[in-house]
Design a protein around this motif. Structure first.
Motif, PDB file in Angstrom:
ATOM      1  N   ARG A 256      -0.833  -4.129   3.214  1.00  0.00           N
ATOM      2  CA  ARG A 256      -0.071  -2.885   3.382  1.00  0.00           C
ATOM      3  C   ARG A 256       1.326  -3.184   3.896  1.00  0.00           C
TER       4      ARG A 256
ATOM      5  N   VAL B  26       3.731   0.789   1.494  1.00  0.00           N
ATOM      6  CA  VAL B  26       3.618   1.824   2.527  1.00  0.00           C
ATOM      7  C   VAL B  26       4.933   2.600   2.629  1.00  0.00           C
TER       8      VAL B  26
ATOM      9  N   GLY C 196       0.781   3.718  -0.054  1.00  0.00           N
ATOM     10  CA  GLY C 196       0.051   4.082   1.160  1.00  0.00           C
ATOM     11  C   GLY C 196       0.859   5.052   1.995  1.00  0.00           C
TER      12      GLY C 196
END
Ligand SMILES: *Cc1c(COP(=O)(O)O)cnc(C)c1O
Length: 216
Positions: free
Chosen positions: A207, A24, A45
């Motif tokens: 994530r 992320v 992400g």
């Protein structure tokens, strides 16, 4: 080796082989993503549409871009041409818009249905009843590829509550799987603070942001 590369290697080695790392990278500069890329990371992400669009044009084309933020329907068109997976689909209007943009592009767009399992009202996501309703109407979203579910646990120190919420995500996933079919096989849960519990409870997409790239 840099901290970023160390951390990518750490998570990749920790995870069982069916679990993928989503790095992320929201708010982080392109150079940080390049470092992660050099360590072999290919799934990134992002939470903000404009930032995702900008980064995607500056980085290698074999990156799988995942949108993990709260997606407003009027922004779907900007990411539809290249996004690999949209994690947090949490409204019917966004779902309809994803189907519409995918049709325009003559493609399928892969999504995860976000489930509301946390105790906070502020968190987004569908209820069990709502996702069952979507499953019963899946034919009306012919250009949406339903790949699984996404869930966020409450922001709490209470590990047993976090575990209960991840179990709830997994329970609803199991109800939905026979309705959506064999492509429905992803569970996105777990972040820097709770990834171990998430993996134990069946996550396939974890994530991780701050633990790789530093605090924001
Ligand atoms: C920012 C964010 C993450 C990463 O959080 P960290 O605690 O930095 O690992 C994961 N999922 C979502 C939806 C996020 O917005």
């Amino acid at each position: 080796m840099s901290h970023i590369q160390d951390q990518i290697k750490f998570y990749t080695n920790q995870f069982p082989s069916h679990v993928k790392l989503v790095a992320v990278s929201k708010t982080k500069p392109v150079q940080d993503l390049q470092e992660a890329y050099a360590a072999g990371q290919r799934i990134f992400g992002e939470n903000y549409v404009q930032e995702l669009v900008d980064k995607h044009t500056q980085l290698p084309t074999d990156i799988e871009w995942h949108f993990i933020g709260n997606l407003q329907s009027n922004k779907v068109k900007y990411i539809a041409p290249f996004v690999a997976l949209i994690h947090g689909v949490n409204s019917i209007s966004t779902l309809k818009e994803i189907d519409k943009q995918a049709k325009k592009l003559n493609k399928q767009i892969e999504i995860l249905l976000q489930l509301h399992v946390a105790t906070e009202e502020s968190k987004f996501g569908f209820s069990e009843e709502e996702v069952l309703e979507i499953a019963s109407q899946k034919e009306s979203y012919s250009n949406v590829n339903f790949r699984g579910v996404m869930g966020m646990a409450s922001f709490t120190e209470d590990q047993s509550l976090i575990r209960k919420e991840f179990q709830e995500v997994n329970r609803i996933f199991s109800l939905l799987k026979p309705l959506f079919g064999e492509n429905f096989n992803e569970i996105s849960m777990g972040m820097s603070g709770d990834w171990e519990i998430a993996v134990e409870e069946g996550s396939t997409l974890v994530r991780i942001g701050s633990a790789i790239f530093g605090s924001r």
